[in-house]
Design an enzyme around this catalytic site. Structure first.
Site, PDB file in Angstrom:
ATOM      1  N   PHE A  37       0.854  -1.182   0.000  1.00 46.05           N
ATOM      2  CA  PHE A  37       0.000   0.000   0.000  1.00 46.05           C
ATOM      3  C   PHE A  37       0.894   1.237   0.000  1.00 46.05           C
ATOM      4  O   PHE A  37       1.696   1.423   0.916  1.00 46.05           O
ATOM      5  CB  PHE A  37      -0.919  -0.010   1.227  1.00 46.05           C
ATOM      6  CG  PHE A  37      -1.874  -1.173   1.230  1.00 46.05           C
ATOM      7  CD1 PHE A  37      -3.141  -1.039   0.686  1.00 46.05           C
ATOM      8  CD2 PHE A  37      -1.506  -2.400   1.744  1.00 46.05           C
ATOM      9  CE1 PHE A  37      -4.029  -2.109   0.671  1.00 46.05           C
ATOM     10  CE2 PHE A  37      -2.371  -3.482   1.734  1.00 46.05           C
ATOM     11  CZ  PHE A  37      -3.636  -3.333   1.193  1.00 46.05           C
ATOM     12  N   VAL A  71       2.389  -1.382   4.562  1.00 40.67           N
ATOM     13  CA  VAL A  71       1.965  -0.020   4.243  1.00 40.67           C
ATOM     14  C   VAL A  71       3.208   0.868   4.267  1.00 40.67           C
ATOM     15  O   VAL A  71       3.997   0.802   5.216  1.00 40.67           O
ATOM     16  CB  VAL A  71       0.952   0.474   5.302  1.00 40.67           C
ATOM     17  CG1 VAL A  71       0.561   1.911   5.082  1.00 40.67           C
ATOM     18  CG2 VAL A  71      -0.278  -0.423   5.335  1.00 40.67           C
ATOM     19  N   CYS A  72       3.386   1.697   3.254  1.00 43.69           N
ATOM     20  CA  CYS A  72       4.536   2.595   3.211  1.00 43.69           C
ATOM     21  C   CYS A  72       4.503   3.527   4.423  1.00 43.69           C
ATOM     22  O   CYS A  72       3.561   4.296   4.610  1.00 43.69           O
ATOM     23  CB  CYS A  72       4.535   3.413   1.921  1.00 43.69           C
ATOM     24  SG  CYS A  72       5.863   4.635   1.861  1.00 43.69           S
ATOM     25  N   VAL A  73       5.528   3.459   5.235  1.00 43.55           N
ATOM     26  CA  VAL A  73       5.564   4.220   6.476  1.00 43.55           C
ATOM     27  C   VAL A  73       5.558   5.724   6.225  1.00 43.55           C
ATOM     28  O   VAL A  73       4.856   6.475   6.900  1.00 43.55           O
ATOM     29  CB  VAL A  73       6.752   3.784   7.369  1.00 43.55           C
ATOM     30  CG1 VAL A  73       8.085   4.092   6.719  1.00 43.55           C
ATOM     31  CG2 VAL A  73       6.667   4.412   8.748  1.00 43.55           C
ATOM     32  N   ALA A  76       2.129   6.824   4.931  1.00 44.38           N
ATOM     33  CA  ALA A  76       1.142   6.712   6.005  1.00 44.38           C
ATOM     34  C   ALA A  76       1.279   7.856   7.006  1.00 44.38           C
ATOM     35  O   ALA A  76       0.289   8.519   7.342  1.00 44.38           O
ATOM     36  CB  ALA A  76       1.283   5.363   6.708  1.00 44.38           C
TER      37      ALA A  76
END
Length: 122
Positions: A37, A71-73, A76
């Site tokens: 994501f 999820v891409c930190v 996010a």
């Protein structure tokens, strides 16, 4: 055959729902599926997003697949989504990453792209 699904669109996009349906079909056909994501798709993992009772939650649907949900930190955090570790690190007052999703760096995306037989972006 390993397929990587790179999601970049938010849950409000019908195309984001198509990615879920493809993942379900691939898993049903016993293919290996990885997802990542990125960009606005990280909002799918926001535990504070509210949906009316008669509308399904895309995040909950992904949770139900029982696969790894990175999820891409950076994306996010930029959109106000965080887990416990990053909330402490950045002195944020709460967490809102849905259970089953986890924060990941772009290095994981690069690794997945190298081993995937095909990558599809939604």
């Amino acid at each position: 055959m390993m397929t990587l699904l790179l999601l970049t669109l938010p849950s409000t996009s019908p195309i984001a729902w198509h990615a879920l349906k493809l993942a379900q079909s691939l898993i049903h056909a016993q293919h290996t599926v990885q997802v990542f994501f990125y960009q606005d798709a990280v909002t799918i993992a926001n535990g504070l997003s509210w949906r009316p009772q008669d509308e399904p939650s895309l995040g909950q649907e992904w949770q139900g697949l029982g696969i790894d949900l990175p999820v891409c930190v950076t994306a996010a955090l930029n959109r106000g989504i965080t887990d416990e570790d990053n909330a402490k690190r950045h002195q944020l007052s709460t967490t809102n990453l849905l259970p089953g999703f986890r924060m990941a760096g772009l290095g994981e995306l690069a690794d997945a792209m190298m081993i995937a037989e095909r990558t599809l972006q939604f």
